[in-house]
Scaffold this motif. Sequence first.
Motif, PDB file in Angstrom:
ATOM      1  N   TYR A 169       0.647  -1.231   0.046  1.00  0.00           N
ATOM      2  CA  TYR A 169       0.146   0.043   0.038  1.00  0.00           C
ATOM      3  C   TYR A 169       0.754   1.185  -0.005  1.00  0.00           C
ATOM      4  CZ  TYR A 169      -3.403  -3.505   1.247  1.00  0.00           C
ATOM      5  OH  TYR A 169      -4.204  -4.559   1.036  1.00  0.00           O
ATOM      6  N   GLY A 170       2.226   1.056  -0.262  1.00  0.00           N
ATOM      7  CA  GLY A 170       3.027   2.208  -0.249  1.00  0.00           C
ATOM      8  C   GLY A 170       3.201   2.695  -1.581  1.00  0.00           C
ATOM      9  N   ASN A 171       4.158   3.656  -1.551  1.00  0.00           N
ATOM     10  CA  ASN A 171       4.768   4.046  -2.952  1.00  0.00           C
ATOM     11  C   ASN A 171       5.833   3.213  -3.299  1.00  0.00           C
ATOM     12  OD1 ASN A 171       3.456   6.606  -2.872  1.00  0.00           O
ATOM     13  ND2 ASN A 171       5.223   7.471  -1.728  1.00  0.00           N
ATOM     14  N   ILE A 172       6.022   3.329  -4.785  1.00  0.00           N
ATOM     15  CA  ILE A 172       6.967   2.408  -5.523  1.00  0.00           C
ATOM     16  C   ILE A 172       8.015   3.169  -6.295  1.00  0.00           C
ATOM     17  CG2 ILE A 172       7.222   0.619  -7.507  1.00  0.00           C
ATOM     18  CD1 ILE A 172       4.267   0.166  -7.238  1.00  0.00           C
ATOM     19  N   THR A 173       9.277   2.876  -5.879  1.00  0.00           N
ATOM     20  CA  THR A 173      10.341   3.404  -6.220  1.00  0.00           C
ATOM     21  C   THR A 173      11.409   2.441  -6.855  1.00  0.00           C
ATOM     22  OG1 THR A 173      11.632   3.511  -4.193  1.00  0.00           O
ATOM     23  CG2 THR A 173      10.214   5.600  -4.816  1.00  0.00           C
ATOM     24  N   LEU A 174      12.158   2.982  -7.872  1.00  0.00           N
ATOM     25  CA  LEU A 174      13.200   2.155  -8.527  1.00  0.00           C
ATOM     26  C   LEU A 174      14.372   2.206  -7.656  1.00  0.00           C
ATOM     27  CD1 LEU A 174      12.651   3.323 -12.289  1.00  0.00           C
ATOM     28  CD2 LEU A 174      11.973   0.978 -11.281  1.00  0.00           C
ATOM     29  N   THR A 175      15.121   1.166  -7.706  1.00  0.00           N
ATOM     30  CA  THR A 175      16.317   0.988  -7.072  1.00  0.00           C
ATOM     31  C   THR A 175      17.349   1.527  -8.083  1.00  0.00           C
ATOM     32  OG1 THR A 175      16.960  -1.232  -7.827  1.00  0.00           O
ATOM     33  CG2 THR A 175      15.883  -0.926  -5.703  1.00  0.00           C
ATOM     34  N   LYS A 176      18.713   1.726  -7.975  1.00  0.00           N
ATOM     35  CA  LYS A 176      19.445   2.237  -9.057  1.00  0.00           C
ATOM     36  C   LYS A 176      19.666   1.326 -10.134  1.00  0.00           C
ATOM     37  CE  LYS A 176      22.526   5.348  -6.267  1.00  0.00           C
ATOM     38  NZ  LYS A 176      22.255   6.559  -6.613  1.00  0.00           N
ATOM     39  N   GLN A 177      19.673  -0.134  -9.719  1.00  0.00           N
ATOM     40  CA  GLN A 177      19.696  -1.053 -10.834  1.00  0.00           C
ATOM     41  C   GLN A 177      18.383  -0.926 -11.751  1.00  0.00           C
ATOM     42  OE1 GLN A 177      20.219  -4.924  -9.431  1.00  0.00           O
ATOM     43  NE2 GLN A 177      20.975  -5.652 -11.245  1.00  0.00           N
ATOM     44  N   GLY A 178      17.418  -0.706 -10.970  1.00  0.00           N
ATOM     45  CA  GLY A 178      16.091  -0.782 -11.577  1.00  0.00           C
ATOM     46  C   GLY A 178      15.824   0.378 -12.423  1.00  0.00           C
ATOM     47  N   GLU A 179      16.299   1.524 -12.079  1.00  0.00           N
ATOM     48  CA  GLU A 179      16.271   2.681 -13.050  1.00  0.00           C
ATOM     49  C   GLU A 179      17.207   2.577 -14.193  1.00  0.00           C
ATOM     50  OE1 GLU A 179      17.449   7.517 -12.625  1.00  0.00           O
ATOM     51  OE2 GLU A 179      16.530   6.583 -10.894  1.00  0.00           O
ATOM     52  N   ALA A 180      18.369   1.841 -14.059  1.00  0.00           N
ATOM     53  CA  ALA A 180      19.470   1.742 -15.016  1.00  0.00           C
ATOM     54  C   ALA A 180      18.807   0.805 -16.213  1.00  0.00           C
ATOM     55  CB  ALA A 180      20.684   0.989 -14.400  1.00  0.00           C
ATOM     56  N   TYR A 181      18.031  -0.134 -15.708  1.00  0.00           N
ATOM     57  CA  TYR A 181      17.353  -0.944 -16.623  1.00  0.00           C
ATOM     58  C   TYR A 181      16.075  -0.245 -17.234  1.00  0.00           C
ATOM     59  CZ  TYR A 181      18.873  -5.652 -15.471  1.00  0.00           C
ATOM     60  OH  TYR A 181      19.938  -6.876 -15.442  1.00  0.00           O
ATOM     61  N   ALA A 182      15.470   0.621 -16.711  1.00  0.00           N
ATOM     62  CA  ALA A 182      14.321   1.145 -17.205  1.00  0.00           C
ATOM     63  C   ALA A 182      14.817   2.166 -18.348  1.00  0.00           C
ATOM     64  CB  ALA A 182      13.592   2.214 -16.152  1.00  0.00           C
TER      65      ALA A 182
END
Length: 159
Positions: free
Chosen positions: A58-71
């Motif tokens: 039920y909270g916010n979703i944020t990307l980790t550094k690795q997740g952001e790099a993939y995106a």
Amino acid sequence: MKLTSSQEEYLKTIYLLKKNTQKVRVTDIALKLKITKPSVNKAINTLKDMALINYKAYGNITLTKQGEAYAVEVIKKQDILKMFLIEILDIEKQQAEEEATAMKYAMSEKTAQKLNQYITQIMKLEDLNCGYDENSEKCRNCVKITAKNRLKINQKGEE
């Protein structure tokens, strides 16, 4: 780590939603992707287990550094393909967007880099002397405009 096309799409969607809003929630992703919240929950829990996102129920979703790099890589591939289809092959924008979306999942990073080099060479972008950063959305938009203008000039010269 190899991601599925679905996982890449979730990362891309989270990244783009975050750029437009301060908070990204399950409901936002479900609406954007036109899928059910239970499907989103399952996917984000998998991405969380892969350490690509941060999420508490039920909270916010944020990307980790690795997740952001993939995106960012997914977005870059799609942009490169879309630019190639529109500017080089003269495919209509809507069709190019649909095809670039489908094609990006099948293209390796190495192929994306080579296609980017080809586009840069064919559009004569190597002379841009502005500190171009391929990771900057602003720079990519500027390059698209510059390339489009140069192609129009080249086409007029061929007539």
